[in-house]
Design a protein around this motif. Sequence first.
Motif, mmCIF file in Angstrom:
data_model
loop_
_atom_site.group_PDB
_atom_site.id
_atom_site.type_symbol
_atom_site.label_atom_id
_atom_site.label_comp_id
_atom_site.label_asym_id
_atom_site.label_seq_id
_atom_site.Cartn_x
_atom_site.Cartn_y
_atom_site.Cartn_z
ATOM 1 N N ASN A 207 41.389 43.823 49.499
ATOM 2 C CA ASN A 207 42.000 45.017 48.853
ATOM 3 C C ASN A 207 41.718 45.157 47.267
ATOM 4 O O ASN A 207 42.606 45.018 46.388
ATOM 5 N N THR B 258 43.123 53.918 37.508
ATOM 6 C CA THR B 258 43.070 52.831 38.611
ATOM 7 C C THR B 258 42.229 53.806 39.575
ATOM 8 O O THR B 258 42.449 54.852 40.053
ATOM 9 N N LYS C 137 40.712 43.882 40.340
ATOM 10 C CA LYS C 137 42.072 43.050 40.933
ATOM 11 C C LYS C 137 42.102 43.285 42.234
ATOM 12 O O LYS C 137 41.502 44.164 43.168
ATOM 13 N N SER C 138 42.992 42.314 42.815
ATOM 14 C CA SER C 138 42.957 42.157 44.458
ATOM 15 C C SER C 138 44.556 42.399 44.677
ATOM 16 O O SER C 138 45.409 41.588 44.090
ATOM 17 N N LYS C 139 44.729 43.347 45.504
ATOM 18 C CA LYS C 139 46.153 43.500 45.958
ATOM 19 C C LYS C 139 46.328 42.349 47.215
ATOM 20 O O LYS C 139 45.615 42.510 48.406
ATOM 21 N N THR C 140 47.461 41.394 47.092
ATOM 22 C CA THR C 140 47.693 40.542 48.093
ATOM 23 C C THR C 140 49.330 40.677 48.238
ATOM 24 O O THR C 140 49.930 41.193 47.695
ATOM 25 N N VAL D 52 49.488 41.323 42.866
ATOM 26 C CA VAL D 52 48.289 41.671 42.374
ATOM 27 C C VAL D 52 47.583 40.382 41.570
ATOM 28 O O VAL D 52 48.156 39.918 40.764
#
Length: 196
Positions: A32, A46, A81-84, A88
């Motif tokens: 993501n 974004t 960035k990575s959404k986890t 983030v």
Amino acid sequence: MDARCPVRTLELTVQSVEGLQLDRKPATTKNNLFVVVRAESINSYTTCMAKEDATNNNLTWNHKLDVDVPLHASSITLEVKSKTLKGVKDVGIARVAVSEFMGGFGSVPQHCLQFLSYRLRDWEGRRNGVLNFSVRVVNSPEYVTAAAGKAVSPCGFKLRGTTMGATTSSSSCGGGVVVGVPIGWNSYGSSTYNNV
């Protein structure tokens, strides 16, 4: 209240990333990934989540953003960035000198589309992939009147024949790719960059 903000507008298209790793594994769409663009202001822009390009296995966005850059800004940052599930996570950052595309001595003329590739670094300074994007300056430095949306000069006078966001075509735009590698990338006030 008549709020005037000295800005220039960039048409910035975040295209793709190559060689990006997350937790020492190649990044995938499952991570993501998205990009946040900042131009030394409280505003941020974004992208959508990355998709996989079937032809070369790179992650792509091809997301166009209209970025307002204050006249005082010396750089813009692009943060992957990575959404986890836990929130983030920061993956990589590139800081780009505004002088690379905003005009001035020896630079590309305004309204010309430029394709740039910048090395990403993680927050510990390690290399982590290359971010590809294009940028075009779509308006001259002007003061934008927030309430009226009209272009005014720094002295407050209306500019004749000015259309905000208008682009002009130019056949004299040169081609080419610039790869920039920032030195002192984690220093907020740093404006020293090397082109490779």
